[in-house]
Scaffold this active site. Structure first.
Site, PDB file in Angstrom:
ATOM      1  N   ASP A 169     -27.494  46.241   9.508  1.00 35.33           N
ATOM      2  CA  ASP A 169     -26.888  46.312  10.839  1.00 35.33           C
ATOM      3  C   ASP A 169     -25.374  46.315  10.693  1.00 35.33           C
ATOM      4  O   ASP A 169     -24.720  45.276  10.738  1.00 35.33           O
ATOM      5  CB  ASP A 169     -27.360  45.121  11.680  1.00 35.33           C
ATOM      6  CG  ASP A 169     -27.066  45.315  13.158  1.00 35.33           C
ATOM      7  OD1 ASP A 169     -26.459  46.338  13.522  1.00 35.33           O
ATOM      8  OD2 ASP A 169     -27.452  44.438  13.952  1.00 35.33           O
ATOM      9  N   ALA A 170     -24.814  47.520  10.508  1.00 29.71           N
ATOM     10  CA  ALA A 170     -23.379  47.667  10.264  1.00 29.71           C
ATOM     11  C   ALA A 170     -22.652  48.357  11.411  1.00 29.71           C
ATOM     12  O   ALA A 170     -21.433  48.290  11.498  1.00 29.71           O
ATOM     13  CB  ALA A 170     -23.147  48.449   8.970  1.00 29.71           C
ATOM     14  N   LYS A 171     -23.378  49.073  12.264  1.00 32.90           N
ATOM     15  CA  LYS A 171     -22.829  49.750  13.442  1.00 32.90           C
ATOM     16  C   LYS A 171     -21.589  50.570  13.107  1.00 32.90           C
ATOM     17  O   LYS A 171     -20.561  50.492  13.794  1.00 32.90           O
ATOM     18  CB  LYS A 171     -22.524  48.736  14.547  1.00 32.90           C
ATOM     19  CG  LYS A 171     -23.768  48.007  15.062  1.00 32.90           C
ATOM     20  CD  LYS A 171     -23.424  47.101  16.225  1.00 32.90           C
ATOM     21  CE  LYS A 171     -24.654  46.409  16.775  1.00 32.90           C
ATOM     22  NZ  LYS A 171     -25.209  45.386  15.832  1.00 32.90           N
ATOM     23  N   ARG A 172     -21.698  51.410  12.081  1.00 35.27           N
ATOM     24  CA  ARG A 172     -20.571  52.231  11.677  1.00 35.27           C
ATOM     25  C   ARG A 172     -20.507  53.520  12.503  1.00 35.27           C
ATOM     26  O   ARG A 172     -21.516  54.032  12.969  1.00 35.27           O
ATOM     27  CB  ARG A 172     -20.673  52.588  10.189  1.00 35.27           C
ATOM     28  CG  ARG A 172     -20.565  51.411   9.231  1.00 35.27           C
ATOM     29  CD  ARG A 172     -19.324  50.561   9.499  1.00 35.27           C
ATOM     30  NE  ARG A 172     -18.967  49.712   8.386  1.00 35.27           N
ATOM     31  CZ  ARG A 172     -19.160  48.393   8.332  1.00 35.27           C
ATOM     32  NH1 ARG A 172     -19.727  47.777   9.329  1.00 35.27           N
ATOM     33  NH2 ARG A 172     -18.778  47.697   7.281  1.00 35.27           N
TER      34      ARG A 172
END
Length: 301
Positions: free
Chosen positions: A107-110
Site C-alpha cells: 500500500d504505497a499509493k504512488r
C-alpha cells in the site's frame, strides 16, 4: 497457465495477479489483513518504536495469517518513517510473504508523471525489486494515463495494481465525485480500469489484474454516481472493515453485483489481538468467516 521459476526466485512467466488472487480468495476466503505497525500498536505489543519493532511486528503477522487469508497489505508509510532500516524491514516482510505463498499488496499509493512514474513502477513492480509484492496501490489524480508504466510493468511481471477510485474518507468526494464532461471522476477511473482488463478477461481470466480501491463504507456512492464496479472485471480492494465501520451489511450494500471481486481489508480489529500469533490467527479466522458470508462464498473443501 504454467509458471517458470528463475534462479533469483522471481517467476519469468506468471499467472496473472487477478487469477492468482481469485484462486486465493476461493481457497482461503476473501480477507486481506492490513499490516499497519503504527506507534500505538507497537507499544501495545511491547515492541520498540523503531525498525526492529516494525520488522518483528510485520513478520509475526505474516506467520499468523499465512495459509489463512487471501492476502496481506503492508502500509509503506509505517516502514518509510524509519528510513533505510524501515525499508529493509518492508523488503523482508515482502520476502516472507513470498516464501509463505501469501499474496502481498504493497500500500504505497504512488502516482506521478514521466520518468518519475517509471521509477515507481521499477521500484514496486519490477521483476528484480525487493519492494515488489504481488500488487501495489496507485493514485490516478495526475490522470489515469500517467499510470501506464506501472500497469504495463504489472502485466509484464504477473503482478497487479489497485487504483484509488472511491475512498471512504470524506475529503475524497471533492475529487472523486467531481464531474468531467458530465461524468464523475470515479466513473472515469473505473472505465479506464475496465479497459485495461479486457485482454486478460478475453483470455479467460476470472479477474483482470487492474483493480480499484473502493472503501467498504461508501454506502450507495457507486450506484449514485453511476460507477459500474462489476464492469471493471478486476479486484476491488475494500479497506475500512471493522474499526472503521465496514461490516457484512456495508459490503453487500456498497458492492452489490460485484461481490465476487471484493477483497475486504481489515487491520486494527485483527492487529489489536496481538502480539500472540495464535490470537492474531484466531481474530483473522473469525473476521474471514464473517466476510465469506458477506460475499456469499462457500468455504472450500
Amino acid at each position: 497457465m504454467s509458471t517458470t521459476t528463475t534462479t533469483t526466485g522471481e517467476r519469468s512467466t506468471r499467472t496473472g495477479f487477478g487469477t492468482r488472487l481469485s484462486q486465493a480468495m476461493a481457497a482461503r476466503g476473501p480477507l486481506c489483513v492490513g499490516i499497519d505497525p503504527h506507534v500505538g500498536l507497537l507499544h501495545r505489543w511491547d515492541l520498540p518504536d523503531d525498525a526492529r519493532g516494525v520488522r518483528e511486528f510485520s513478520l509475526r503477522v505474516v506467520e499468523a495469517v499465512a495459509g489463512q487469508v487471501a492476502a496481506v497489505k503492508p502500509q509503506s508509510a509505517f516502514f518509510e518513517r524509519y528510513g533505510s532500516a524501515g525499508m529493509a524491514a518492508l523488503e523482508e516482510t515482502i520476502a516472507a510473504c513470498r516464501a509463505a505463498g501469501l499474496l502481498c499488496v504493497v500500500d504505497a499509493k504512488r502516482g506521478d508523471i514521466g520518468s518519475t512514474m517509471d521509477g515507481y513502477a521499477d521500484a514496486f513492480l519490477g521483476k528484480d525489486s525487493g519492494f515488489a509484492g504481488d500488487a501495489v496501490t496507485l493514485s490516478p489524480y495526475l490522470g489515469f494515463e500517467t499510470l501506464r508504466p506501472a500497469i504495463e510493468a504489472a502485466l509484464a511481471t504477473g503482478r497487479g495494481v489497485f487504483v484509488l477510485a472511491l475512498t471512504s474518507n470524506p475529503e475524497g468526494a471533492e475529487v472523486q465525485h467531481a464531474l468531467v464532461d458530465g461524468v464523475p471522476v470515479a466513473a472515469v477511473i473505473a472505465r479506464h480500469a475496465a479497459a485495461a482488463n479486457v485482454a486478460e478477461i478475453e483470455a479467460g481470466a476470472p479477474l483482470g489484474s487492474v483493480g480499484l480501491v473502493v472503501g467498504a463504507t461508501i454506502g450507495s456512492a457507486a450506484r449514485d454516481l453511476g460507477v459500474d464496479l462489476a464492469a471493471v472485471r478486476g479486484p476491488l480492494l475494500a479497506p475500512g472493515v471493522g474499526a472503521q465501520g465496514g461490516g457484512a451489511a456495508q459490503i453487500r450494500d456498497a458492492f452489490a453485483g460485484a461481490l465476487g471481486a471484493v477483497l475486504p481489508s481489515s487491520s486494527r480489529d485483527i492487529l489489536r489481538a496481538g502480539p500472540s500469533v495464535d490470537d492474531l490467527r484466531a481474530a483473522a479466522r473469525a473476521i474471514n468467516a464473517e466476510l465469506r458470508d458477506a460475499v456469499g462464498q462457500v468455504p472450500a473443501g
